[in-house]
Design a protein around this motif. Structure first.
Motif, mmCIF file in Angstrom:
data_model
loop_
_atom_site.group_PDB
_atom_site.id
_atom_site.type_symbol
_atom_site.label_atom_id
_atom_site.label_comp_id
_atom_site.label_asym_id
_atom_site.label_seq_id
_atom_site.Cartn_x
_atom_site.Cartn_y
_atom_site.Cartn_z
ATOM 1 N N ALA A 151 -6.841 20.917 -70.135
ATOM 2 C CA ALA A 151 -5.735 20.919 -71.102
ATOM 3 C C ALA A 151 -6.061 21.869 -72.236
ATOM 4 C CB ALA A 151 -5.473 19.520 -71.640
ATOM 5 N N ILE A 152 -5.023 22.480 -72.765
ATOM 6 C CA ILE A 152 -5.173 23.360 -73.921
ATOM 7 C C ILE A 152 -3.919 23.253 -74.779
ATOM 8 C CG2 ILE A 152 -4.306 25.376 -72.621
ATOM 9 C CD1 ILE A 152 -6.213 27.093 -74.362
ATOM 10 N N ARG A 153 -4.129 23.167 -76.066
ATOM 11 C CA ARG A 153 -3.028 23.072 -77.029
ATOM 12 C C ARG A 153 -2.708 24.469 -77.561
ATOM 13 N NH1 ARG A 153 -1.671 18.734 -80.505
ATOM 14 N NH2 ARG A 153 -3.597 17.682 -79.863
ATOM 15 N N GLY A 154 -1.440 24.701 -77.889
ATOM 16 C CA GLY A 154 -1.067 25.998 -78.426
ATOM 17 C C GLY A 154 0.383 26.037 -78.854
ATOM 18 N N GLN A 155 0.929 27.238 -78.914
ATOM 19 C CA GLN A 155 2.300 27.466 -79.342
ATOM 20 C C GLN A 155 3.085 28.071 -78.189
ATOM 21 O OE1 GLN A 155 3.050 26.423 -82.319
ATOM 22 N NE2 GLN A 155 5.161 27.112 -82.620
ATOM 23 N N SER A 173 -1.263 21.135 -69.388
ATOM 24 C CA SER A 173 -2.221 20.277 -68.685
ATOM 25 C C SER A 173 -2.215 20.610 -67.195
ATOM 26 C CB SER A 173 -1.865 18.798 -68.876
ATOM 27 O OG SER A 173 -1.791 18.468 -70.249
ATOM 28 N N LEU A 174 -3.397 20.760 -66.625
ATOM 29 C CA LEU A 174 -3.546 21.072 -65.205
ATOM 30 C C LEU A 174 -4.484 20.064 -64.555
ATOM 31 C CD1 LEU A 174 -2.774 23.896 -66.539
ATOM 32 C CD2 LEU A 174 -3.942 24.932 -64.600
ATOM 33 N N ARG A 175 -4.238 19.766 -63.295
ATOM 34 C CA ARG A 175 -5.172 19.033 -62.465
ATOM 35 C C ARG A 175 -5.641 19.956 -61.345
ATOM 36 N NH1 ARG A 175 -1.323 15.157 -63.254
ATOM 37 N NH2 ARG A 175 -0.475 15.464 -61.159
ATOM 38 N N LEU A 176 -6.940 20.021 -61.144
ATOM 39 C CA LEU A 176 -7.525 20.944 -60.176
ATOM 40 C C LEU A 176 -8.447 20.203 -59.221
ATOM 41 C CD1 LEU A 176 -8.549 23.688 -62.762
ATOM 42 C CD2 LEU A 176 -6.534 23.742 -61.301
#
Length: 206
Positions: A151-155, A173-176
């Motif tokens: 997961a990464i937060r941003g704009q 959010s990604l699941r790998l």
């Protein structure tokens, strides 16, 4: 008689010199051969110990198993960019074609359905979309052997015909999962989930 003895001595010296030169040449040849064999062996040993770094989008190749956490993190960043930053329908199609090549068989139908819904908005409003991730907010966790959440937060910014249509905080959010490399997915990392959500006070998953 003296001339004959001098000639014989000269011949003997020449023979001894030639034998010495041959011996030196043979030693040099064997030394060079031994050095070459050692160099090849050392190179092969070093190659077996080097980690294999995989860069999605690079030239296709045959990759060894055993990807590191940093490899998975790099792949996650790349996949997040494919699904969140593009311009126009053509650009979106190119990036989603590649994104789908990483999707697991279970997730692929859902990704394709989401793609069609998104494509209608992009086409009718001539949209371009960009996600600016904050590196310090990035999180990668292993939830099971060979399975990860990123997961990464941003704009997230949406443009329509070149004008800013919407801008808000978001979390990607990604699941790998680690899979088997194939002709379409040479990396062997499978995308098993992809979500873009407004932050609204929700922090990225650890």
């Amino acid at each position: 008689m003296a001339d004959f003895l001098r000639l014989e001595a000269s011949i003997r010296r020449s023979t001894q010199l030639a034998a010495a030169v041959c011996a030196v040449l043979i030693m040099i040849t064997f030394g060079s051969l031994a050095f070459t064999v050692y160099t090849v062996w050392s190179a092969r040993q070093a190659a077996t110990r080097l980690p294999v770094l995989v860069v999605p989008g690079a030239i296709a190749g045959v990759y060894s198993p055993g990807l590191t956490e940093e490899n998975v993190r790099g792949a996650a960043r790349y996949l997040a960019g494919l699904g969140t930053s593009f311009s126009g329908v053509h650009g979106m199609d190119l990036r989603f074609d590649e994104l789908e090549s990483f999707a697991s068989p279970e997730f692929l139908p859902r990704l394709q359905a989401a793609r069609m819904a998104l494509r209608r908005d992009v086409e009718t409003q001539n949209q371009a979309r960009v996600f600016y991730g904050a590196p310090t907010s990035e999180r990668l966790g292993q939830i099971a052997p060979g399975r990860f959440e990123y997961a990464i937060r941003g704009q997230r910014v949406v443009y329509a015909s070149g004008l800013t249509m919407d801008s808000r905080g978001a979390v990607v959010s990604l699941r790998l999962a680690l899979g088997t490399p194939s002709d379409r997915n040479r990396v062997g990392i499978l995308l098993d989930g992809f979500e873009v959500s407004d932050t609204s006070g929700v922090a990225p998953k650890d």
